[in-house]
Design a protein around this motif. Structure first.
Motif, short mmCIF file in Angstrom:
data_model
loop_
_atom_site.label_atom_id
_atom_site.label_comp_id
_atom_site.label_asym_id
_atom_site.label_seq_id
_atom_site.Cartn_x
_atom_site.Cartn_y
_atom_site.Cartn_z
N GLU A 14 1.17 -1.23 -0.23
CA GLU A 14 0.00 -0.24 -0.26
C GLU A 14 0.34 1.17 -0.11
O GLU A 14 0.41 2.45 -0.43
CB GLU A 14 -0.92 0.18 1.23
CG GLU A 14 -2.41 -1.33 0.65
CD GLU A 14 -3.47 -0.47 2.09
OE1 GLU A 14 -3.06 0.48 2.65
OE2 GLU A 14 -4.67 -0.14 1.35
N ILE A 15 1.88 1.40 1.01
CA ILE A 15 2.96 1.94 0.46
C ILE A 15 3.84 2.32 -1.06
O ILE A 15 3.52 3.47 -1.47
CB ILE A 15 4.13 1.69 0.91
CG1 ILE A 15 3.43 1.98 2.84
CG2 ILE A 15 5.27 2.98 1.45
CD1 ILE A 15 4.34 1.73 4.21
N GLN B 112 -7.19 1.51 2.05
CA GLN B 112 -7.69 0.87 3.42
C GLN B 112 -6.60 0.49 4.68
O GLN B 112 -7.30 1.06 5.91
CB GLN B 112 -8.07 -0.61 3.06
CG GLN B 112 -8.88 -1.51 4.29
CD GLN B 112 -8.64 -2.76 3.66
OE1 GLN B 112 -9.02 -3.26 2.63
NE2 GLN B 112 -9.40 -3.27 4.57
N ASN B 113 -5.29 0.39 4.59
CA ASN B 113 -4.93 0.54 5.12
C ASN B 113 -3.45 1.62 5.36
O ASN B 113 -2.54 1.71 5.93
CB ASN B 113 -3.49 -1.06 5.76
CG ASN B 113 -5.21 -2.37 5.48
OD1 ASN B 113 -5.39 -2.27 6.56
ND2 ASN B 113 -4.77 -2.60 4.59
N GLY C 24 -4.85 10.53 5.59
CA GLY C 24 -5.03 10.11 4.46
C GLY C 24 -5.51 10.58 3.49
O GLY C 24 -5.32 11.08 2.29
N LEU C 25 -6.79 10.81 3.65
CA LEU C 25 -7.45 11.34 3.59
C LEU C 25 -7.08 13.04 3.27
O LEU C 25 -7.43 13.63 2.41
CB LEU C 25 -8.78 11.91 3.98
CG LEU C 25 -10.17 12.55 3.70
CD1 LEU C 25 -10.67 11.58 2.73
CD2 LEU C 25 -11.56 12.38 4.72
N ASP D 119 -10.13 3.58 -1.37
CA ASP D 119 -10.60 2.42 -1.88
C ASP D 119 -10.97 1.18 0.57
O ASP D 119 -9.85 1.09 0.88
CB ASP D 119 -9.19 1.48 -2.07
CG ASP D 119 -8.92 -0.48 -2.23
OD1 ASP D 119 -10.24 -1.07 -2.42
OD2 ASP D 119 -7.82 -0.56 -2.35
N GLU D 120 -11.63 0.73 0.22
CA GLU D 120 -12.31 0.60 1.61
C GLU D 120 -11.50 1.41 2.39
O GLU D 120 -10.74 0.31 3.52
CB GLU D 120 -11.97 -0.91 0.72
CG GLU D 120 -12.27 -1.55 0.19
CD GLU D 120 -13.17 -3.09 1.38
OE1 GLU D 120 -14.14 -2.72 2.55
OE2 GLU D 120 -13.48 -3.91 -0.11
N ALA D 121 -11.44 2.35 2.73
CA ALA D 121 -11.26 3.71 3.27
C ALA D 121 -11.48 3.37 5.07
O ALA D 121 -10.36 3.60 6.00
CB ALA D 121 -10.93 5.02 2.35
N PHE D 122 -12.66 2.64 5.03
CA PHE D 122 -12.96 3.05 6.48
C PHE D 122 -13.75 1.12 7.12
O PHE D 122 -13.19 1.09 8.40
CB PHE D 122 -14.71 3.52 6.86
CG PHE D 122 -14.43 5.02 5.97
CD1 PHE D 122 -12.83 5.36 5.93
CD2 PHE D 122 -15.45 5.81 5.80
CE1 PHE D 122 -13.17 7.12 5.98
CE2 PHE D 122 -15.57 6.93 5.14
CZ PHE D 122 -13.88 7.35 5.19
N SER D 123 -12.77 0.86 5.82
CA SER D 123 -12.77 -0.74 6.16
C SER D 123 -11.75 -0.99 7.54
O SER D 123 -12.00 -2.57 8.07
CB SER D 123 -12.58 -1.93 5.38
OG SER D 123 -13.79 -1.60 4.25
#
Lengths: 279, 418
Positions: free
Chosen positions: A181-182, B112-113, B173-174, B188-192
């Motif tokens: 992800e990074i 996501q992460n 991130g936001l 992408d599944e930002a809050f999952s």
């Protein structure tokens, strides 16, 4: 005499070495000059400064990077080395280690980066590294002597070959372990491959790379002692003297100095690695 | 013009993906193709448009290709076939330089992460996109600070990611994605990865930010409640990598296109999604001052209700007139009907969910009037319809049992044991 006599691997290798000696001498001369220059530089600096001043400086450095305990250890340890009259040899050994490590990192980190970017490169590099690490350390001394004769230069060369693998391996590993992800984040914000490497991958991989640097230093230290056999000088020379003349006192004292130097370098570089490690 | 248009998009993973197309045309399933060729069909001929300034939620279970789809939009994943138009430009035809510029200026992504750099402080992380884009230090610092205040993270600029909670990390991130003021946000599944409470809080904040900034947002999720809460429109992806339905949350819930979507939505709490507008109906009105109390009584008699809503000439709601008051007034030959117009009735907007109307519906004796921003009457929702809607959800087996029935049951058990 076996029927496979014509395939004498040892002979072939000897042939290759001889061919290289004849046809690639200028390469070895250049390398030799570089190593000698750097080594001489470090050695003259370390020996030019009064020993006591350096002891205090080493202790202060350890205190700053690794805490008070290491500071005190450094102070007492290096004073003990002075007391044993091994200061000069210890500084020679330190110069050999630093020189070998500098070259090992200059070669190892870029190769590690390259291997991390390409599975093909990794597949070629990996068996070579395995070979380098498993071959008995003494074996390196032979070609080193053949190409660079006796003295500190072949000592540095043998050391650098022996200590190169962890720098390559851990740089490769560190970059490959950067979370996907990074990397995706860096790409999605429009990073070029170069920006990706410098701004994302290397900083994130830094703790792992520093662990590799630590191992490279430790391996160099162990090899530098063995390199005493080909006249690299320093503490290795003293150890050799202890063995060949069966002088327990000389052997023990120089061994002790090596241990002190090893602990000092290890803890210092480990602390350096930890200080960059942020979850 | 649509902000993003996706035309006939395919992504097939594995070696030599082109050989898969004839098989797809023959109608072979994903599994058959995987068995035969080792290729995975992630996106299987997807076409849809994402409108300007809407939140378009792409919803599907894992393996439906939704994460691949969002990565095709900025070509983190290279589509096998198809076209993607962003602002009318086909990104499949962009060269390296144009693609970099698009990633730097037009689209930002939230992961996501989080995908934060652990070695950088919060503000340095937020600056990342502008930094690789070559913006001056001073200017990007200012923009980063602005973005951090948009997501409510002032005071954390110099913290490191590992010092923050999950919700705060995703705010970083936001902020990083918002900092350069892109037109499109890819989430992408930002809050999952967040726990449920923080998650719904972040959803509300995203809606809040969207109300101020008006971005085009593509939001990927596997969670239907999240999709229904956030989406202006929802794109439902099936397990075969194809679109099953595109529609507003209400359309998805009230008119599921096929069994797959229906199975998906059946466990949703409809009261939270269906709004007043779905169940509101016309309610008898009298127009003041044109009509008096006689007209009011007649209207109520005709439509057999016990009250009418009073509106003015522009259909703005004035209040409610009950049958008792109107009859009483007519007896006393009083003329000014304004005296009996009550204004203690409840009003609501048409986008209010039924769930939020429940408490009021139980309490009030009048219907709840639905009005628009100007106070104009749109219709009314009464107790009966709300209760009816809630009743649809009741599971008969789980509902309470009458005591007498319960006693019979236990006797039976006793008898059996004897």
């Amino acid at each position: 005499m076996s029927m496979f006599d014509f395939i004498s691997i040892g002979k072939w290798f000897e042939g290759i070495i001889n061919w290289l000696r004849e046809h690639a001498a200028f390469i070895f001369d250049t390398i030799s000059m570089l190593v000698r220059g750097l080594l001489g530089g470090f050695q003259s600096i370390l020996l030019a400064v009064p020993a006591l001043v350096l002891v205090v400086a080493f202790a202060a450095l350890a205190w700053w990077i690794a805490g008070r305990g290491m500071g005190i250890f450094g102070l007492l340890g290096f004073l003990l080395i002075m007391q044993m009259n091994l200061w000069r040899q210890t500084m020679q050994t330190l110069s050999l280690v630093i020189t070998a490590v500098v070259f090992a990192l200059i070669i190892g980190i870029p190769v590690g980066i390259w291997a991390s970017k390409s599975d093909k490169v990794q597949n070629v590099v990996r068996p070579i590294l395995d070979f380098m690490q498993t071959l008995p350390a003494f074996v390196y001394l032979i070609p080193a002597v053949l190409f660079f004769r006796l003295g500190p230069v072949p000592g540095v060369i043998a050391t650098l070959i022996f200590s190169l693998p962890p720098a390559v391996r851990l740089t490769n590993l560190g970059i490959r372990q950067v979370p996907l992800e990074i990397k995706e984040a860096a790409l999605s914000f429009g990073a070029t491959p170069r920006q990706m490497l410098i701004k994302a991958e290397l900083p994130v991989a830094l703790p792992t790379i520093l662990a590799g640097v630590n191992q490279t230093i430790m391996l160099s230290l162990s090899m530098v002692v063995i390199a005493g056999m080909i006249g690299a000088g320093g503490l290795g020379n003293e150890v050799l003297k202890g063995i060949t003349q069966l002088r327990i006192d000389v052997g023990f004292e120089s061994g002790l100095a090596i241990v002190i130097l090893a602990i000092y370098l290890d803890r210092l570089t480990q602390a350096l690695g930890n200080s960059t490690q942020k979850k | 013009m649509a902000a993003i248009e996706i035309r006939d998009l395919y992504k097939i993973f594995g070696a030599n993906p082109q050989r898969v197309f004839p098989m797809l045309e023959k109608g072979m399933t994903r599994e058959e193709i995987l068995d035969k060729t080792g290729n995975t069909v992630a996106i299987n001929g997807v076409s849809f448009q994402i409108e300007q300034k809407e939140i378009c939620v792409v919803m599907g279970l894992s393996g439906s290709g939704k994460s691949t789809l969002i990565r095709c939009l900025n070509r983190l994943v290279e589509p096998t076939r198809g076209d993607i138009f962003v602002d009318g430009k086909n990104i499949m035809e962009m060269n390296k330089h144009e693609l970099l510029q698009m990633r730097r200026k037009t689209m930002s992504m939230v992961f996501q992460n989080f995908g934060l750099l652990p070695n950088r402080t919060v503000v340095d992380n937020v600056e990342f996109g502008m930094e690789v884009g070559g913006m001056e230090k001073e200017q990007r610092r200012k923009k980063a600070m602005d973005a951090l205040s948009v997501v409510g993270l002032q005071g954390y600029e110099e913290s490191y990611p590992h010092e923050l909670s999950g919700g705060m990390k995703q705010r970083v991130g936001l902020a990083r994605a918002l900092a350069n003021d892109p037109e499109v946000l890819l989430m992408d599944e930002a809050f999952s990865a967040l726990d449920p409470l923080i998650r719904s809080q972040m959803q509300d904040e995203l809606l809040d930010i969207q109300a101020r900034l008006h971005k085009t947002i593509v939001f990927i999720t596997h969670d239907l409640d999240e999709a229904l809460n956030l989406g202006d429109r929802i794109v439902m992806l099936g397990p075969d990598g194809k679109i099953r339905q595109i529609g507003t949350p209400e359309q998805i819930l009230s008119e599921p296109a096929d069994d797959y979507v229906e199975a998906f939505v059946q466990n949703v709490d409809r009261t939270k999604v269906l709004t007043a507008s779905t169940i509101m109906h016309r309610y008898p009105t009298i127009t003041l001052p044109r009509e008096g109390c006689s007209a009011a009584v007649r209207t109520m008699e005709k439509s057999t209700v016990s009250s009418v809503l009073a509106v003015d000439g522009d259909r703005r709601l004035l209040g409610i007139v009950t049958i008792e008051d109107a009859v009483e007034m007519r007896k006393q030959k009083e003329r000014d009907i304004m005296k009996i117009v009550r204004n203690d009735l409840f009003t609501t907007r048409k986008e209010t969910s039924i769930y939020d109307l429940l408490a009021t519906a139980i309490e009030t004796q009048y219907p709840i009037a639905v009005v628009d921003d100007n106070g104009k009457l749109m219709g009314a929702v009464d107790r009966a319809t709300i209760m009816g809607e809630v009743n649809k959800l009741t599971d008969d087996e789980a509902s309470p049992t009458v005591l007498s029935e319960l006693d019979n049951g236990s006797e039976e058990v006793v008898r059996n044991e004897a």
